[in-house]
Design a protein around this motif. Sequence first.
Motif, short mmCIF file in Angstrom:
data_model
loop_
_atom_site.label_atom_id
_atom_site.label_comp_id
_atom_site.label_asym_id
_atom_site.label_seq_id
_atom_site.Cartn_x
_atom_site.Cartn_y
_atom_site.Cartn_z
N SER A 216 0.60 -1.23 0.26
CA SER A 216 -0.28 -0.49 0.07
C SER A 216 0.38 1.03 -0.06
CB SER A 216 -1.29 0.08 1.02
OG SER A 216 -0.22 0.02 2.51
N LEU A 217 -0.06 2.32 -0.13
CA LEU A 217 1.21 3.74 -0.54
C LEU A 217 0.33 4.34 0.87
CD1 LEU A 217 0.53 5.57 -3.52
CD2 LEU A 217 2.38 4.06 -2.74
N PRO A 218 1.90 4.88 2.00
CA PRO A 218 1.42 5.27 3.27
C PRO A 218 1.56 6.35 2.69
CG PRO A 218 3.51 5.18 2.45
CD PRO A 218 3.00 4.09 1.74
N GLU A 219 0.39 7.64 4.19
CA GLU A 219 0.48 8.53 3.95
C GLU A 219 1.09 9.81 4.74
OE1 GLU A 219 -2.64 10.16 3.79
OE2 GLU A 219 -3.53 7.48 2.90
N ASP A 220 1.75 9.65 3.54
CA ASP A 220 3.23 10.86 3.36
C ASP A 220 3.00 11.23 2.16
OD1 ASP A 220 6.08 11.00 4.62
OD2 ASP A 220 6.24 11.40 2.80
#
Length: 329
Positions: A216-220
């Motif tokens: 997944s793509l992190p919240e950054d």
Amino acid sequence: MISELCNSIISNIHDYRAGEIPNPSISHIQKWVSQFPEAQQTNILQELDYIFDKSYFSKQKVADFINGLVSNEKLSSSDPLSFWKKVNFLNIQRGGNSQQDLLDLFNTSLEESLGISIKECGSPEGEFIYIDDVSFSGNRIRLDLEYWIENSSPSRCKVNIIVMAFHNGGQYFASTRLNKKSIECRKDVKFTWWRVHEIEDRKRYMASSEVLRPTSLPEDNAVKKYDKILTKAGYPPQLRKVTNPPYKSTFFKSEKGRQLLEEIFLIYGAKILQMCPHLPESIRPLGFHGLKTLGFGSMIVTYRNCPNTCPPVLWAGDPWYPLFLRKTN
């Protein structure tokens, strides 16, 4: 705990660029890992300690592999002395010194095992040896041997490609292109690959990949910005799906530990691309890749160098502090 992990990691990477740069130390590893959030530092080191035990190729590991090949009956049949005396060793690498360094190791092994040197080897009827440390994209091997086929190779011969490890995608690419080049040049050149590790990196087999492939793509913000760049270019990030039960990897200690590295290395890799604007455009958050992706994601490092196909968090320089100070060709 951190000091113990640092010592364990040092035991694996102790000879990295030995004689060229200072030996790895506890303070060196601590300085590197201190760039990550404190809560994650122990977990990062635990996972890397496990990985480098398998993915770091020390000079001794490489020498042991070559020693095994010299006496390997599948390669040299039952008469290794006769076989190796006829072998033609290729020294055709046009970038870097890895081939020459490995030929030196091969020469030492031949002298100790059979009492002959590479200078005494070679004949028109002998097979050919092309050696390198690791194949990632397959480009270096492909380019070297394509040029050789076109300009120097016999019309008919067998080439043994020897590496410590190859990545399946790159091996397939190189093999396909080399076979095509042989046909184009109206030559009959056969290739056999020898390796310790075969590493899965193909998109089709992402669930069982042995390279960093985030789930997944992190919240950054830095990751979001990079995601937008890829998506706008028509290459939205391809994410790994976790099977049930999770795929048991050769290199990663656990799925949880793997996902930690994938997430934190992606976040800080994206930040490094922002803080080091002079890196080549093809450097991705998880390592060099000619295609627009999150990066190659390899964790293979050798005693000679850290490839740029590894995540930049391992090797990028000022203002980032590298774990493996990298030299370029």
